[in-house]
Design a protein around this motif. Sequence first.
Motif, short mmCIF file in Angstrom:
data_model
loop_
_atom_site.label_atom_id
_atom_site.label_comp_id
_atom_site.label_asym_id
_atom_site.label_seq_id
_atom_site.Cartn_x
_atom_site.Cartn_y
_atom_site.Cartn_z
N ARG A 34 -14.55 2.37 2.14
CA ARG A 34 -12.74 3.25 1.50
C ARG A 34 -11.73 1.90 2.27
O ARG A 34 -10.94 1.83 1.26
CB ARG A 34 -12.28 4.33 2.47
N ARG A 50 -9.45 0.15 -1.06
CA ARG A 50 -7.79 0.56 -0.90
C ARG A 50 -7.34 -1.00 -1.18
O ARG A 50 -6.03 -1.27 -0.93
CB ARG A 50 -7.43 1.11 0.07
N LYS A 51 -7.81 -1.91 0.10
CA LYS A 51 -7.50 -3.10 -1.02
C LYS A 51 -7.25 -3.62 -2.35
O LYS A 51 -6.66 -4.62 -2.39
CB LYS A 51 -7.68 -4.29 0.31
#
Length: 298
Positions: free
Chosen positions: A82, A86-87
């Motif tokens: 995760r 997110r990046k």
Amino acid sequence: MNRHTPLTLTLAALVSISPLVMAKDEVSSDGVKVDKMSPLRNLVPEEQLEAAASEQYVGIKQQANQHKALAADDHPEVQRLRAIARKLIPHAVRWNDRASKWQWEVNLIGSKEINAFCMPGGKIAFFSGILSNLKLTDDEVAIVMGHEIAHALREHGRERVAKSGLASAGAKIAGIGLSALLGVDPNLATAATGGIANLTMLKFSRDDETEADLVGLDIVARAGYDPRAGIALWQKMGMISKNAPPQWFSTHPAGKSRIAEMQKHMPSVVPLYAKAKGVQPTSLPPYESNVKGIAPIR
């Protein structure tokens, strides 16, 4: 599309509709360049496909949870996946406006299978086998995830469903194919009704795979992950697939030509990675994987 609308509406009528949010053929002057997407995908409304994908994803999670195969939110590998997502996700919107409205989700399923997927609408799942068997570094995880996200952004699933003629309104998805992956009773894993393709098992064309590789490399590099890890990843895959090709190979054809294609496009994506890192491309150290037999990649 209502449940009585025939899928055989003329292509001309469908492509004449200009949605407010859509995937883009032209993205920017830097990074990788891709061909225009097939208009055939317009035979399947994106809302319908994303809804079916969401329903199927729920079914996958439920079945995995019943077999104690769905990793908990606090599992270290779930947190790692995760964090990488997110990046990557902020760089997805530039390829497809709809991605800004997707309810992105990332989960880990306990299975020996070497597999991962991203469904239309941003529903991502990794199987633990791809992490453990390949001993993936964060950069290599990003390569796998970026590739799968790229399939969703470029609407390859939508195109394949349209070409296969497998779409139907109101289909009920229950996770076809999970019996092989999770040891689920086939009677439980078979869809009760409906005719939309199992979105985790679609086999994309070689052109789709190449495009997903390139778009994935672009996303990964902008997010600050080393795109050269893609070369190491496929070298690893080659090492373990000599006797029995893993599941990921069945839908993701690999080989020397694939690595060569990545190498050809490194000049387009390595500068993006260097920019994300705040350095000049010439000052980047070689990429070093964590497996013996894979030389540093410059």
